[in-house]
Motif scaffolding. Sequence first.
Motif, short mmCIF file in Angstrom:
data_model
loop_
_atom_site.label_atom_id
_atom_site.label_comp_id
_atom_site.label_asym_id
_atom_site.label_seq_id
_atom_site.Cartn_x
_atom_site.Cartn_y
_atom_site.Cartn_z
N LYS A 1 42.63 48.86 30.62
CA LYS A 1 42.87 47.98 31.76
C LYS A 1 44.31 48.11 32.25
O LYS A 1 44.57 48.15 33.47
CB LYS A 1 42.57 46.54 31.38
CG LYS A 1 42.57 45.58 32.57
CD LYS A 1 42.08 44.21 32.16
CE LYS A 1 42.07 43.24 33.35
NZ LYS A 1 41.13 43.68 34.39
N ALA A 2 45.26 48.19 31.31
CA ALA A 2 46.66 48.36 31.70
C ALA A 2 46.87 49.67 32.43
O ALA A 2 47.63 49.74 33.41
CB ALA A 2 47.55 48.29 30.46
N SER A 3 46.18 50.70 31.97
CA SER A 3 46.30 52.01 32.63
C SER A 3 45.73 51.96 34.04
O SER A 3 46.33 52.48 34.99
CB SER A 3 45.57 53.07 31.80
OG SER A 3 45.63 54.32 32.44
N TRP A 4 44.57 51.32 34.19
CA TRP A 4 43.95 51.21 35.52
C TRP A 4 44.81 50.35 36.45
O TRP A 4 44.93 50.63 37.65
CB TRP A 4 42.56 50.62 35.40
CG TRP A 4 41.51 51.62 35.03
CD1 TRP A 4 40.98 51.83 33.79
CD2 TRP A 4 40.89 52.57 35.89
NE1 TRP A 4 40.06 52.85 33.81
CE2 TRP A 4 39.98 53.32 35.11
CE3 TRP A 4 41.00 52.85 37.24
CZ2 TRP A 4 39.20 54.34 35.63
CZ3 TRP A 4 40.22 53.87 37.78
CH2 TRP A 4 39.33 54.60 36.98
N GLU A 5 45.40 49.28 35.95
CA GLU A 5 46.26 48.43 36.78
C GLU A 5 47.49 49.18 37.28
O GLU A 5 47.99 48.90 38.37
CB GLU A 5 46.69 47.19 35.98
CG GLU A 5 45.57 46.19 35.77
CD GLU A 5 45.99 45.02 34.91
OE1 GLU A 5 47.05 45.13 34.25
OE2 GLU A 5 45.26 44.01 34.86
N LYS A 6 47.94 50.14 36.48
CA LYS A 6 49.09 50.93 36.89
C LYS A 6 48.71 52.02 37.88
O LYS A 6 49.43 52.25 38.86
CB LYS A 6 49.73 51.56 35.64
CG LYS A 6 50.96 52.39 35.95
CD LYS A 6 51.55 52.97 34.67
CE LYS A 6 52.77 53.82 34.98
NZ LYS A 6 53.37 54.41 33.74
N GLU A 7 47.59 52.67 37.63
CA GLU A 7 47.19 53.80 38.46
C GLU A 7 46.37 53.38 39.68
O GLU A 7 46.61 53.86 40.78
CB GLU A 7 46.38 54.81 37.61
CG GLU A 7 47.13 55.38 36.43
CD GLU A 7 48.31 56.23 36.82
OE1 GLU A 7 48.29 56.78 37.94
OE2 GLU A 7 49.25 56.35 36.01
N SER A 8 45.40 52.47 39.49
CA SER A 8 44.51 52.04 40.58
C SER A 8 44.25 50.53 40.44
O SER A 8 43.20 50.12 39.92
CB SER A 8 43.20 52.82 40.55
OG SER A 8 43.42 54.21 40.64
N PHE B 1 40.04 48.23 25.25
CA PHE B 1 39.86 47.60 26.57
C PHE B 1 41.21 47.26 27.21
O PHE B 1 41.44 47.53 28.39
CB PHE B 1 39.01 46.33 26.42
CG PHE B 1 38.97 45.48 27.64
CD1 PHE B 1 38.35 45.93 28.80
CD2 PHE B 1 39.57 44.22 27.65
CE1 PHE B 1 38.32 45.15 29.95
CE2 PHE B 1 39.55 43.44 28.79
CZ PHE B 1 38.92 43.90 29.94
N LYS B 2 42.11 46.66 26.44
CA LYS B 2 43.42 46.28 26.99
C LYS B 2 44.22 47.51 27.41
O LYS B 2 44.90 47.50 28.45
CB LYS B 2 44.19 45.47 25.94
CG LYS B 2 43.61 44.09 25.69
CD LYS B 2 44.38 43.36 24.59
CE LYS B 2 43.76 41.99 24.33
NZ LYS B 2 44.46 41.27 23.23
N ILE C 1 36.82 46.73 35.41
CA ILE C 1 36.73 47.23 34.03
C ILE C 1 36.13 46.14 33.14
O ILE C 1 36.54 44.98 33.19
CB ILE C 1 38.12 47.64 33.51
CG1 ILE C 1 38.75 48.68 34.44
CG2 ILE C 1 38.02 48.19 32.09
CD1 ILE C 1 37.96 49.94 34.56
N ARG C 2 35.15 46.50 32.32
CA ARG C 2 34.49 45.54 31.44
C ARG C 2 34.68 45.96 29.98
O ARG C 2 34.64 47.14 29.63
CB ARG C 2 32.99 45.47 31.75
CG ARG C 2 32.70 44.87 33.12
CD ARG C 2 33.04 43.38 33.14
NE ARG C 2 32.81 42.78 34.45
CZ ARG C 2 33.75 42.62 35.37
NH1 ARG C 2 35.00 43.02 35.12
NH2 ARG C 2 33.47 42.05 36.53
N LYS C 3 34.87 44.97 29.16
CA LYS C 3 35.11 45.21 27.73
C LYS C 3 33.93 45.91 27.08
O LYS C 3 34.11 46.74 26.18
CB LYS C 3 35.38 43.87 27.05
CG LYS C 3 35.58 43.95 25.54
CD LYS C 3 35.85 42.58 24.96
CE LYS C 3 35.95 42.63 23.44
NZ LYS C 3 36.22 41.28 22.86
#
Length: 301
Positions: A107-114, A103-104, A121-123
């Motif tokens: 989430k980090a990838s999504w925060e960087k890309e979108s 999950f982490k 994003i849900r765990k």
Amino acid sequence: MRLNFIIGEVLNGFRRNLTMTVAMVLTTAITLGMFGGGLLVIQMANKSQNIFLDRVEMQFFINDAVTAKDPNCLEAPCTTLRADLESEPGVASVTFISQDQAFKTAKASWEKESPELADFIRKEAYQGALRVKMADSDRFGAVLDKFSRAEGVDGVLDQRDLVKRIFSVLDGARNAAFAIAAVLAVAAILLIVNTVQIAAYTRRTEVSIMRLVGATRWYTQLPFLLEAVIAALAGALLAIGGLFLAKVFFFDKALADLYGVNILARITSADVWFVSPWLILGGIVLAGVTSYGTLRVYVRE
């Protein structure tokens, strides 16, 4: 057979049919160049595939029930699966990825890309997984088939599918090069046929006289055969030179970024030297067989 006579007849043939000879050299060069380009793409694809297979991995996703009950892979069936994978021949390492870690990372990838979508994003959308790296890429399929339906496994991520899609592009480039080379080979064959016919026609009188005084068919037809072979050899040498230029000005520059991150294997001068003898042999065979067949069909006397 007098060597000086043969050489003289070959040079006279080039002089009399200069434009046809130049056209045959250039057509042969382009044909063999495209064929050589296809061979280089094959070499690059094979070496690149080895790079990918050495790095490719698989992930066995643990089902939701086991993930919820055993989030850190401390109990069976997760521990059993991990132990079995570690003892399997060809496996280099097995790493457990918990639901929290997955999950982490996501989430980090999504925060960087979108970033605008990261909050959604849900765990619960993620599962624990066992990441398997292979020491022997040939065992990849066997390990995948053996454990894909093991207890506690919900699904498998097989990165070979991604590799196959990447190399389908290279396969397409290779097939296109071979298709163009095949079309150009037909053009080269027709050009050789016309050149040999014209050369034989312009020297028909002297050939007839030589046959009347006892010269053999080989003696009179060898100059025509050599003209085609030498022209094809010149075309092959031009093609080889063109491949070296393509390596420096196209492959090395256009693919520099992919070379730098080790996605595609580098085409080296050694690769060009490796395919060069095949281009020379192909040119000689193409010209030799075509001209010989033409002489047998059109020059019967």
